[in-house]
Design a protein around this motif. Structure first.
Motif, PDB file in Angstrom:
ATOM      1  N   LEU A  23     -20.988  -7.794 -13.594  1.00 13.96           N
ATOM      2  CA  LEU A  23     -19.727  -7.170 -13.173  1.00 13.96           C
ATOM      3  C   LEU A  23     -19.916  -5.700 -12.807  1.00 13.96           C
ATOM      4  N   LYS A  24     -20.913  -5.038 -13.406  1.00 13.22           N
ATOM      5  CA  LYS A  24     -21.105  -3.597 -13.167  1.00 13.22           C
ATOM      6  C   LYS A  24     -21.395  -3.282 -11.712  1.00 13.22           C
ATOM      7  N   GLY A  25     -22.281  -4.021 -11.088  1.00 11.35           N
ATOM      8  CA  GLY A  25     -22.674  -3.722  -9.721  1.00 11.35           C
ATOM      9  C   GLY A  25     -21.807  -4.362  -8.659  1.00 11.35           C
ATOM     10  N   LEU A  26     -20.769  -5.032  -9.073  1.00 11.65           N
ATOM     11  CA  LEU A  26     -19.938  -5.797  -8.143  1.00 11.65           C
ATOM     12  C   LEU A  26     -18.876  -4.910  -7.500  1.00 11.65           C
ATOM     13  N   LYS A  27     -18.699  -5.054  -6.194  1.00 10.65           N
ATOM     14  CA  LYS A  27     -17.642  -4.330  -5.489  1.00 10.65           C
ATOM     15  C   LYS A  27     -16.535  -5.326  -5.181  1.00 10.65           C
ATOM     16  N   VAL A  28     -15.423  -5.164  -5.848  1.00 10.17           N
ATOM     17  CA  VAL A  28     -14.312  -6.093  -5.724  1.00 10.17           C
ATOM     18  C   VAL A  28     -13.202  -5.434  -4.927  1.00 10.17           C
ATOM     19  N   VAL A  29     -12.731  -6.145  -3.901  1.00 18.14           N
ATOM     20  CA  VAL A  29     -11.667  -5.627  -3.047  1.00 18.14           C
ATOM     21  C   VAL A  29     -10.507  -6.613  -3.072  1.00 18.14           C
ATOM     22  N   VAL A  30      -9.310  -6.090  -3.342  1.00 15.16           N
ATOM     23  CA  VAL A  30      -8.086  -6.889  -3.299  1.00 15.16           C
ATOM     24  C   VAL A  30      -7.222  -6.330  -2.177  1.00 15.16           C
ATOM     25  N   LYS A  31      -6.802  -7.197  -1.283  1.00 12.28           N
ATOM     26  CA  LYS A  31      -5.937  -6.760  -0.185  1.00 12.28           C
ATOM     27  C   LYS A  31      -4.491  -7.054  -0.541  1.00 12.28           C
ATOM     28  N   ALA A  32      -3.637  -6.056  -0.322  1.00 10.36           N
ATOM     29  CA  ALA A  32      -2.218  -6.204  -0.636  1.00 10.36           C
ATOM     30  C   ALA A  32      -1.403  -5.396   0.369  1.00 10.36           C
ATOM     31  N   GLN A  33      -0.171  -5.784   0.540  1.00  7.71           N
ATOM     32  CA  GLN A  33       0.711  -5.068   1.454  1.00  7.71           C
ATOM     33  C   GLN A  33       1.230  -3.806   0.766  1.00  7.71           C
ATOM     34  N   SER A  34       1.253  -2.720   1.554  1.00  7.15           N
ATOM     35  CA  SER A  34       1.751  -1.468   0.994  1.00  7.15           C
ATOM     36  C   SER A  34       2.600  -0.739   2.014  1.00  7.15           C
ATOM     37  N   GLY A  35       3.348   0.220   1.517  1.00 11.38           N
ATOM     38  CA  GLY A  35       4.164   1.050   2.386  1.00 11.38           C
ATOM     39  C   GLY A  35       3.354   2.212   2.933  1.00 11.38           C
ATOM     40  N   LYS A  36       4.003   3.111   3.652  1.00  7.53           N
ATOM     41  CA  LYS A  36       3.313   4.253   4.251  1.00  7.53           C
ATOM     42  C   LYS A  36       2.750   5.204   3.207  1.00  7.53           C
ATOM     43  N   SER A  37       3.388   5.272   2.069  1.00  8.34           N
ATOM     44  CA  SER A  37       2.940   6.203   1.024  1.00  8.34           C
ATOM     45  C   SER A  37       1.793   5.640   0.186  1.00  8.34           C
ATOM     46  N   GLY A  38       1.392   4.394   0.429  1.00  5.12           N
ATOM     47  CA  GLY A  38       0.303   3.794  -0.331  1.00  5.12           C
ATOM     48  C   GLY A  38       0.776   3.036  -1.558  1.00  5.12           C
ATOM     49  N   ARG A  39       2.059   2.882  -1.704  1.00  5.58           N
ATOM     50  CA  ARG A  39       2.627   2.138  -2.829  1.00  5.58           C
ATOM     51  C   ARG A  39       2.736   0.666  -2.425  1.00  5.58           C
ATOM     52  N   LEU A  40       2.296  -0.226  -3.307  1.00 11.18           N
ATOM     53  CA  LEU A  40       2.295  -1.656  -3.011  1.00 11.18           C
ATOM     54  C   LEU A  40       3.692  -2.261  -3.116  1.00 11.18           C
ATOM     55  N   PHE A  41       3.897  -3.330  -2.370  1.00 12.72           N
ATOM     56  CA  PHE A  41       5.113  -4.132  -2.500  1.00 12.72           C
ATOM     57  C   PHE A  41       4.840  -5.156  -3.596  1.00 12.72           C
ATOM     58  N   GLY A  42       5.016  -4.772  -4.836  1.00 11.14           N
ATOM     59  CA  GLY A  42       4.667  -5.629  -5.967  1.00 11.14           C
ATOM     60  C   GLY A  42       3.533  -4.993  -6.734  1.00 11.14           C
ATOM     61  N   ALA A  43       2.687  -5.805  -7.363  1.00 12.83           N
ATOM     62  CA  ALA A  43       1.565  -5.293  -8.145  1.00 12.83           C
ATOM     63  C   ALA A  43       0.396  -6.268  -8.052  1.00 12.83           C
ATOM     64  N   VAL A  44      -0.785  -5.770  -8.344  1.00 13.57           N
ATOM     65  CA  VAL A  44      -1.983  -6.610  -8.400  1.00 13.57           C
ATOM     66  C   VAL A  44      -2.018  -7.247  -9.789  1.00 13.57           C
ATOM     67  N   THR A  45      -2.122  -8.567  -9.847  1.00 15.03           N
ATOM     68  CA  THR A  45      -2.094  -9.289 -11.115  1.00 15.03           C
ATOM     69  C   THR A  45      -3.494  -9.658 -11.579  1.00 15.03           C
ATOM     70  N   ALA A  46      -3.588 -10.117 -12.804  1.00 11.51           N
ATOM     71  CA  ALA A  46      -4.874 -10.560 -13.358  1.00 11.51           C
ATOM     72  C   ALA A  46      -5.422 -11.742 -12.567  1.00 11.51           C
ATOM     73  N   GLY A  47      -4.554 -12.619 -12.108  1.00  9.49           N
ATOM     74  CA  GLY A  47      -4.986 -13.754 -11.287  1.00  9.49           C
ATOM     75  C   GLY A  47      -5.585 -13.308  -9.965  1.00  9.49           C
ATOM     76  N   ASP A  48      -4.975 -12.278  -9.352  1.00  2.93           N
ATOM     77  CA  ASP A  48      -5.513 -11.730  -8.102  1.00  2.93           C
ATOM     78  C   ASP A  48      -6.911 -11.160  -8.323  1.00  2.93           C
ATOM     79  N   ILE A  49      -7.089 -10.473  -9.452  1.00  3.33           N
ATOM     80  CA  ILE A  49      -8.376  -9.860  -9.761  1.00  3.33           C
ATOM     81  C   ILE A  49      -9.433 -10.934 -10.021  1.00  3.33           C
ATOM     82  N   ALA A  50      -9.079 -11.973 -10.763  1.00  7.93           N
ATOM     83  CA  ALA A  50     -10.024 -13.056 -11.048  1.00  7.93           C
ATOM     84  C   ALA A  50     -10.469 -13.740  -9.755  1.00  7.93           C
ATOM     85  N   ASP A  51      -9.537 -13.972  -8.847  1.00  8.25           N
ATOM     86  CA  ASP A  51      -9.876 -14.584  -7.556  1.00  8.25           C
ATOM     87  C   ASP A  51     -10.774 -13.667  -6.725  1.00  8.25           C
ATOM     88  N   ALA A  52     -10.496 -12.359  -6.748  1.00 10.75           N
ATOM     89  CA  ALA A  52     -11.281 -11.402  -5.970  1.00 10.75           C
ATOM     90  C   ALA A  52     -12.702 -11.270  -6.516  1.00 10.75           C
TER      91      ALA A  52
END
Length: 146
Positions: free
Chosen positions: A72-101
């Motif tokens: 896990l240390k050397g792994l680069k994990v990227v989660v794509k999510a929709q966000s507004g102009k200010s960089g705030r997400l529409f919702g939140a990143v969940t544990a399930g999203d992280i496990a899938d990523a």
């Protein structure tokens, strides 16, 4: 109140453990959220089933947990999510999203219940998330939300 845990509860126990808690905590929090069931002699038989399922998905040894933590240390994990102009997400990143990523990035298959998110991830950028791999070993995932 005597209960049988059906899920991991921080500071209380693991699935299949029989615990004694205050009535209000059990009746108002653990049982409605299905973290526990009431202890009866009939429910006592379910403990074996719960522990068997836990053993099947648990990382068995200390060495195996170390290997997973190192991967896990050397792994680069990227989660794509929709966000507004200010960089705030529409919702939140969940544990399930992280496990899938993590799995999509070529990492190990993690149980989403083992991923601990201290503060909700609601902004674009880099974040660190802790994963409980073993009772003594935890790993960190460097997460980038894009």
């Amino acid at each position: 109140m005597k209960l049988i845990l059906t899920q991991q509860v921080a500071g209380l126990g693991a699935p299949g453990d029989v615990v004694e808690v205050k009535d209000g905590y059990g009746r108002n929090y653990l049982v409605p959220r299905q973290f526990a069931i009431l202890w009866t002699k009939g429910a006592e038989k379910q403990i074996a089933v719960i522990k068997k399922a836990r053993a099947a998905r648990e990382i068995a040894t200390f060495d195996q947990a170390k290997e997973v933590a190192d991967s896990l240390k050397g792994l680069k994990v990227v989660v794509k999510a929709q966000s507004g102009k200010s960089g705030r997400l529409f919702g939140a990143v969940t544990a399930g999203d992280i496990a899938d990523a993590v799995k999509a990035a070529g990492g190990p298959d993690l149980d989403k219940r083992r991923i601990e998110i201290s503060n909700p991830i609601k902004t674009v950028g880099a974040h660190q998330v802790t994963v409980r791999l073993h009772s003594e070993i935890g790993g960190t995932v460097n997460l980038t939300v894009a």
